[in-house]
Design a protein around this motif. Sequence first.
Motif, mmCIF file in Angstrom:
data_model
loop_
_atom_site.group_PDB
_atom_site.id
_atom_site.type_symbol
_atom_site.label_atom_id
_atom_site.label_comp_id
_atom_site.label_asym_id
_atom_site.label_seq_id
_atom_site.Cartn_x
_atom_site.Cartn_y
_atom_site.Cartn_z
ATOM 1 N N PHE A 126 0.823 -1.177 0.047
ATOM 2 C CA PHE A 126 0.016 0.022 -0.051
ATOM 3 C C PHE A 126 0.957 1.316 -0.191
ATOM 4 O O PHE A 126 0.557 2.199 -0.551
ATOM 5 C CB PHE A 126 -0.913 -0.069 1.210
ATOM 6 N N ASP A 127 1.989 1.022 0.740
ATOM 7 C CA ASP A 127 3.114 2.345 0.842
ATOM 8 C C ASP A 127 3.488 2.746 -0.647
ATOM 9 O O ASP A 127 3.640 3.996 -1.162
ATOM 10 C CB ASP A 127 4.204 2.182 1.425
ATOM 11 N N SER A 128 3.620 1.627 -1.383
ATOM 12 C CA SER A 128 4.135 1.738 -2.798
ATOM 13 C C SER A 128 3.107 2.194 -3.844
ATOM 14 O O SER A 128 3.467 2.912 -4.978
ATOM 15 C CB SER A 128 4.681 0.445 -3.685
ATOM 16 N N LYS A 129 2.029 2.214 -3.327
ATOM 17 C CA LYS A 129 0.813 3.033 -4.125
ATOM 18 C C LYS A 129 0.277 4.162 -3.504
ATOM 19 O O LYS A 129 -0.625 4.829 -3.967
ATOM 20 C CB LYS A 129 -0.487 1.866 -4.098
ATOM 21 N N PHE B 103 -1.687 -11.725 3.035
ATOM 22 C CA PHE B 103 -0.658 -11.112 2.084
ATOM 23 C C PHE B 103 -0.988 -11.918 0.779
ATOM 24 O O PHE B 103 -0.608 -11.282 -0.378
ATOM 25 C CB PHE B 103 0.576 -11.069 2.801
ATOM 26 N N ASP B 104 -0.762 -13.069 0.763
ATOM 27 C CA ASP B 104 -0.796 -14.084 -0.559
ATOM 28 C C ASP B 104 -1.893 -13.720 -1.228
ATOM 29 O O ASP B 104 -1.799 -13.324 -2.517
ATOM 30 C CB ASP B 104 -0.784 -15.460 -0.173
ATOM 31 N N ASP B 105 -3.293 -13.529 -0.495
ATOM 32 C CA ASP B 105 -4.356 -13.046 -1.485
ATOM 33 C C ASP B 105 -4.287 -11.665 -1.936
ATOM 34 O O ASP B 105 -4.659 -11.192 -3.139
ATOM 35 C CB ASP B 105 -5.636 -12.896 -0.366
ATOM 36 N N LEU B 106 -3.782 -10.719 -1.224
ATOM 37 C CA LEU B 106 -3.615 -9.371 -1.373
ATOM 38 C C LEU B 106 -2.559 -9.093 -2.490
ATOM 39 O O LEU B 106 -2.827 -8.561 -3.687
ATOM 40 C CB LEU B 106 -3.026 -8.611 -0.395
ATOM 41 N N SER B 107 -1.488 -9.892 -2.488
ATOM 42 C CA SER B 107 -0.520 -9.787 -3.777
ATOM 43 C C SER B 107 -0.895 -10.372 -5.036
ATOM 44 O O SER B 107 -1.017 -9.948 -5.965
ATOM 45 C CB SER B 107 0.821 -10.671 -3.229
ATOM 46 N N ALA B 108 -1.849 -11.628 -5.082
ATOM 47 C CA ALA B 108 -2.337 -12.044 -6.072
ATOM 48 C C ALA B 108 -3.380 -11.220 -6.538
ATOM 49 O O ALA B 108 -3.368 -10.961 -7.959
ATOM 50 C CB ALA B 108 -2.970 -13.707 -5.660
ATOM 51 N N ALA B 109 -4.449 -10.816 -5.835
ATOM 52 C CA ALA B 109 -5.116 -9.838 -6.565
ATOM 53 C C ALA B 109 -4.690 -8.575 -7.040
ATOM 54 O O ALA B 109 -5.206 -8.261 -8.091
ATOM 55 C CB ALA B 109 -6.240 -9.255 -5.256
ATOM 56 N N ASP B 110 -3.306 -7.929 -6.587
ATOM 57 C CA ASP B 110 -2.961 -7.084 -7.043
ATOM 58 C C ASP B 110 -2.411 -7.239 -8.464
ATOM 59 O O ASP B 110 -2.420 -6.526 -9.358
ATOM 60 C CB ASP B 110 -1.541 -6.641 -5.975
ATOM 61 N N LYS B 111 -1.589 -8.547 -8.635
ATOM 62 C CA LYS B 111 -1.112 -9.068 -9.721
ATOM 63 C C LYS B 111 -2.286 -9.204 -10.857
ATOM 64 O O LYS B 111 -1.960 -8.933 -12.195
ATOM 65 C CB LYS B 111 -0.257 -10.218 -9.833
ATOM 66 N N ARG B 112 -3.298 -9.376 -10.441
ATOM 67 C CA ARG B 112 -4.655 -9.579 -11.308
ATOM 68 C C ARG B 112 -5.259 -8.081 -11.586
ATOM 69 O O ARG B 112 -6.108 -8.290 -12.522
ATOM 70 C CB ARG B 112 -5.538 -10.599 -10.870
ATOM 71 N N GLY B 113 -4.551 -7.088 -11.023
ATOM 72 C CA GLY B 113 -5.309 -5.924 -11.274
ATOM 73 C C GLY B 113 -6.454 -5.602 -10.679
ATOM 74 O O GLY B 113 -7.470 -4.711 -10.957
#
Length: 84
Positions: free
Chosen positions: A22-25, A66-76
Amino acid sequence: MAKVVIYCTATCPYCLMAKRLFDSKNVEYQSIDIGNDAKKWADLEAKTGRNTVPQVFIGDHHIGGFDDLSAADKRGEIDPLLEA
């Protein structure tokens, strides 16, 4: 922008990675440390069905860990939720 809440503990590396995402965004978030509060932990488990941290919410949407968050982020999927 939707409200972001991260339930976490002070020593969890996955919690730190979720915050960094979230910091990176440049997204502000509320971090709720449940590490020393058994009631908050039990409430979170009742709400999510999970007993791990982090548990991330964007608005009323439970993202998961985190795994769910990261995967959802990669899927846009995260940016549209943030803009809602």
